[in-house]
Design an enzyme around this catalytic site. Structure first.
Site, PDB file in Angstrom:
ATOM      1  N   PRO A 185       0.252   3.822   3.418  1.00 11.77           N
ATOM      2  CG  PRO A 185       1.976   2.735   4.520  1.00 11.77           C
ATOM      3  CD  PRO A 185       0.757   2.494   3.722  1.00 11.77           C
ATOM      4  CB  SER A 216       1.798 -36.820 -41.593  1.00 15.08           C
ATOM      5  OG  SER A 216       2.300 -37.565 -42.677  1.00 15.08           O
ATOM      6  N   GLY A 226      -2.903  14.194   2.808  1.00 18.23           N
ATOM      7  CA  GLY A 226      -4.171  14.176   3.537  1.00 18.23           C
ATOM      8  C   GLY A 226      -4.967  12.891   3.482  1.00 18.23           C
TER       9      GLY A 226
END
Lengths: 270, 631
Positions: free
Chosen positions: B95, B535, B22
């Protein structure tokens, strides 16, 4: 962001996608409000430039002031303008105004075939068109990037999916793509935008002394003005907010049969 | 004259559900009941129905195509508009036929909210479940479920509750919580615009009230910047990068990194036409950008801020639904489109194949795994070249993609969250398929010519521990002995190679990575490359160690206690750090991770410079003696 800006940004995105993806791109300009907004959006998308030619399919039955307006803007804005005419049919005179064709047949030859001739002559692989979903029910079914085969036919039962602004940009060389950057706009949005941007627009949209104005422009034998006293854009907007009359009610060719327009469109009409 | 205030927002809603539950009837009725039908439309539809000798159907309002009216089904999606006092609505009718699933998805992909219809008489059907699953996959989180045709069930509350219960359980299993369930009878307009007199037991909202409770989706302008480049325009002397900001904000002066090329430049101007001048722009805006320094950037690059880049990899995990007529198969090459990027891709592995209407997994043998039409797959994709992306649950637009099979868009999917490595370590990943180009000179030939191997002598330690002093002495000693040696100095590389980097942990990592790469090239050239960098992070040093051949990387811990280093303070940096003038200073406000197993440890508080140098030279001689190739 307000909704007009959302609509605008989406249209710019689509137009830029089209420009990037297609070598031979053109934009249809019917001189009406929608395709003029489209032209304005192109200048937005390309920062003041219109980097592709504009095609006007002239049936020779256009309201004369439309042609004046067209030529004035083309000059002012430095546009590349291509005017296409179906000379062959115009020569034989098989047209509706001559009483030798129905309205739908006349649209079919002068507009649809006229367009096809221009596309073929210039080898355009992509055409930007100003159709909107709310204009007419078959247009509501359209895609932003809508493929047409070599006969310009629209396979409406098997259209490409469009997910998240990823459009169909790969196709056979015999086909071309119609690009519809205004699909998500309504007639009211168009006028609100014309007002916001302070755009020039054909004077035919405003009410004349007889209390009539055009809501949709086309060929004079088939397009009729509506009763209206709207003389300014604000008045047009107010009028549209209060109306339930469909926009194309002044277009006689739509009314010849239940699916007249659908048939025209499947065959390549805009 | 309309007196109502003008709505300033627009909400896009998709109507989905199983065939014949619907949807189109509901839309027709919604339009009629909100006074939104165009003049003459109702009469026109009634007349058409009469002429064809069929009963009038509200559904025909949306079914514009002749084939739709002939078969009484919706084939393709359509959109119509109406408004309430609150806002404008765009209704997208999608759809319900499985055959037209790609059209349903096209409709739903554009929506911000969804109404899902279930027939009270037929109950939950295949597409009720599939559509629920797909809405979730498409990212639609605002869902109202309308239980329709209540008239066929005598408006029974019990029936309504049982359907609600069943469907809620299903939705919960896929992680969806609907906003509301509403019992309706679309044909008669019960509970659509007005409250039904047939269902006095219903205390919840009407459909129209529920719609007004939905929210318009906010544009993601508070997320990290994602500005995918659509095109580069050169209409005049400017070079303008055109695109739409998909997330975040951009402003003049922002330093951009372009993924995946990793070029950087700064925003000079933000370009618009016929709009107020502004130095910034945010999500949703289609703009142009010019840069201060010209870098080569093409369509597909994703501009981000350096602090928050996207992932850049050649593989990611995804959830995908397939719409193609041919199945999606491993071994075949497809085109992946993500934002404005396009890349060739293949399936690396398919983890699970799911039937979206039952959530059951489909068992296919290992040698013949594929994802068929209308199926959903959980899989790993591999692209031919690195692409920039995000996980869908972090940034939506750069977290979803489509797959093109031949000429057709055949599938859509989202990037699933995983432990993807970020940019710095990504660089290692990226070089996966690049092969080292060998010249005609071998390492052995270089060793024979030079009389020693190329190496990286990596000095690590706190500021002031003596690295630079040792490095310069070592270089001199090696030079005197006729060896090729060169120092990569920390300050020197920051003058050029690494001048775009700061001192954040990320930038330090990148600094070390670049130094490591240069040192590696020098070692390959036969040079003894000495580096002197604090580092501080063990993992960064290990990255360099791992790109070298075994034995080529000589880690030297220049070890002096912090107090001694601070007393020495050769550059006055500790004093500044203590005064809080330098943030994140190693040893004071940032960590130093000492090597666990260095090749050499030099305690410079106990050893003299000469003693330290001898120790290093001795080690290097021994290593070279061990290498038979050099003789």
């Amino acid at each position: 962001m307000d909704y007009l800006s959302k609509l605008e940004n989406q249209s710019i995105y689509i137009m830029r996608e089209a420009f990037n993806k297609f070598e031979n791109l053109a934009m249809l300009w019917s001189i009406g409000k929608d395709s003029t907004v489209l032209l304005w959006l192109a200048r937005k998308a390309f920062l003041g430039h219109v980097p592709f030619p504009l095609v006007h399919v002239d049936t020779t039955y256009k309201i004369p002031s439309m042609i004046e307006y067209r030529d004035r803007l083309a000059k002012e804005w430095g546009l590349q303008l291509i005017v296409g005419k179906n000379e062959e049919v115009l020569k034989t005179g098989v047209t509706y105004p001559n009483g030798k064709a129905t309205r739908v047949e006349c649209c079919g030859t002068l507009k649809k075939d006229g367009l096809k001739q221009v596309l073929e002559k210039h080898h355009f692989t992509g055409v930007i068109v100003g159709v909107r979903r709310d204009e007419e029910p078959t247009r509501a079914k359209e895609r932003y990037f809508s493929p047409r085969d070599k006969n310009m036919e629209w396979n409406v039962e098997d259209q490409p999916p469009e997910l998240w602004d990823q459009f169909k940009t790969d196709f056979d060389k015999d086909t071309h793509i119609r690009i519809h950057p205004l699909l998500h706009w309504t007639e009211l949005n168009i006028w609100e935008y014309i007002q916001r941007e302070n755009m020039p627009i054909s004077p035919l949209y405003f009410a004349n002394e007889k209390g009539e104005r055009y809501r949709s422009l086309g060929c004079y034998p088939c397009t009729f003005p509506i009763k209206s006293n709207a003389k300014t854009i604000s008045e047009i907007i107010t009028e549209l907010r209060g109306t339930k009359v469909p926009e194309r009610s002044g277009r006689a060719q739509d009314k010849e049969s239940e699916d007249a327009f659908e048939k025209l469109r499947r065959d390549g009409y805009m | 004259m309309q007196t109502s205030s003008i709505p300033s927002e627009q909400l896009k809603i998709v109507i989905v559900g199983h065939v014949d539950h619907g949807k189109s009837t509901f839309v027709g009725r919604l339009f009629n009941d909100t006074g939104s039908l165009p003049e003459g439309k109702l009469e026109q539809l009634q007349k058409i129905a009469e002429r064809r000798g069929v009963p009038f159907e509200w559904a025909n309002l949306m079914d514009a195509l002749q084939s739709e009216r002939d078969q009484n089904i919706t084939i393709d999606t359509a959109q119509i508009w109406f408004q309430t006092q609150r806002r404008q609505y765009v209704i997208i009718d999608a759809p319900g036929h499985k055959e037209f699933l790609k059209n349903m998805i096209t409709g739903a992909a554009n929506a911000e909210a969804a109404l899902l219809l279930i027939d009270a008489h037929e109950g939950v059907q295949e597409n009720s479940r599939r559509h629920g699953y797909l809405l979730n996959l498409l990212g639609i989180r605002q869902i109202a479920v309308l239980v329709n045709k209540m008239d066929l069930e005598n408006y029974s509350e019990e029936k309504f509750r049982s359907i609600e219960e069943e469907y809620r359980v299903w939705l919960k299993s896929i992680g969806v919580t609907p906003k509301v369930f509403i019992p309706i009878a679309a044909k008669m307009g019960d509970n659509i615009a007005t409250r039904s007199t047939n269902m006095s037991w219903w205390q919840g909202p009407t459909v129209l009230e529920a719609l007004d409770q939905f929210n318009v989706t906010d544009l993601p302008d508070h997320q990290p910047l994602r500005f995918p480049i659509q095109d580069v325009y050169r209409f005049d002397d400017r070079r303008i990068l055109a695109g739409r900001i998909e997330a975040g904000r951009i402003k003049v002066g922002d330093k951009l990194v372009f993924a995946p090329s990793n070029k950087t430049s700064t925003v000079k101007t933000i370009e618009r036409w016929n709009s107020p001048q502004s130095d910034s722009a945010s999500a949703g805006e289609s703009i142009g950008v010019t840069l201060t320094e010209q870098v080569f950037v093409e369509r597909g690059a994703v501009a981000a801020l350096e602090t928050d880049p996207p992932y850049e990899l050649t593989r990611f995990k995804a959830r995908l639904f397939w719409l193609g007529k041919q199945p999606f198969r491993p071994g075949k090459t497809y085109k992946l489109k993500l934002a404005t990027q396009e890349a060739e891709c293949t399936i690396e592995s398919i983890e699970t194949i799911i039937d979206a209407s039952t959530l059951g997994t489909l068992d296919r043998p290992k040698h013949d795994r594929y994802i068929g039409r209308h199926e959903v797959g959980e899989l790993t994709l591999r692209t031919k070249r690195p692409i920039a992306f995000d996980a869908h649950d972090e940034i939506v637009v750069t977290g979803r993609f489509v797959i093109v099979d031949g000429l057709e868009v055949s599938g859509g999917g989202i990037v699933v969250n995983d432990n993807y490595p970020r940019r710095t370590s990504d660089s290692l990943h990226k070089s996966h398929n690049i092969f080292w180009s060998h010249g005609k000179i071998t390492t052995e030939q270089r060793v024979a010519r030079n009389g020693h191997r190329g190496r990286v002598v990596w000095l690590t330690g706190l500021s002031g521990s003596g690295k630079s002093t040792l490095a310069t002495e070592l270089e001199r000693e090696l030079f005197i002995q006729g060896k090729h040696a060169y120092i990569l100095d920390g300050d020197n590389v920051r003058h050029g190679l690494c001048k775009d980097l700061g001192f954040s942990p990320e930038d330090r990592t990148e600094n070390i990575r670049r130094v490591g790469e240069v040192a590696k090239l020098m070692a390959d050239a036969g040079i003894i490359c000495i580096t002197a960098f604090i580092s501080p992070y063990r993992s960064d040093r290990d990255i360099v160690r791992n790109i070298m051949k075994p034995g080529e990387f000589v880690e030297i811990h220049v070890n002096a206690p912090l107090e001694i280093c601070e007393q020495r303070d050769p550059k006055g940096l500790y004093a500044k750090a203590r005064a809080n003038e330098i943030k994140e200073f190693t040893g004071i406000s940032a960590p130093y991770e000492a090597p666990l197993k260095p090749e050499i440890e030099l305690c410079t508080d106990k050893l003299s410079v000469a003693e330290s140098i001898s120790k290093v030279l001795e080690y290097l001689h021994m290593q070279d003696d061990d290498a038979p190739a050099m003789i």
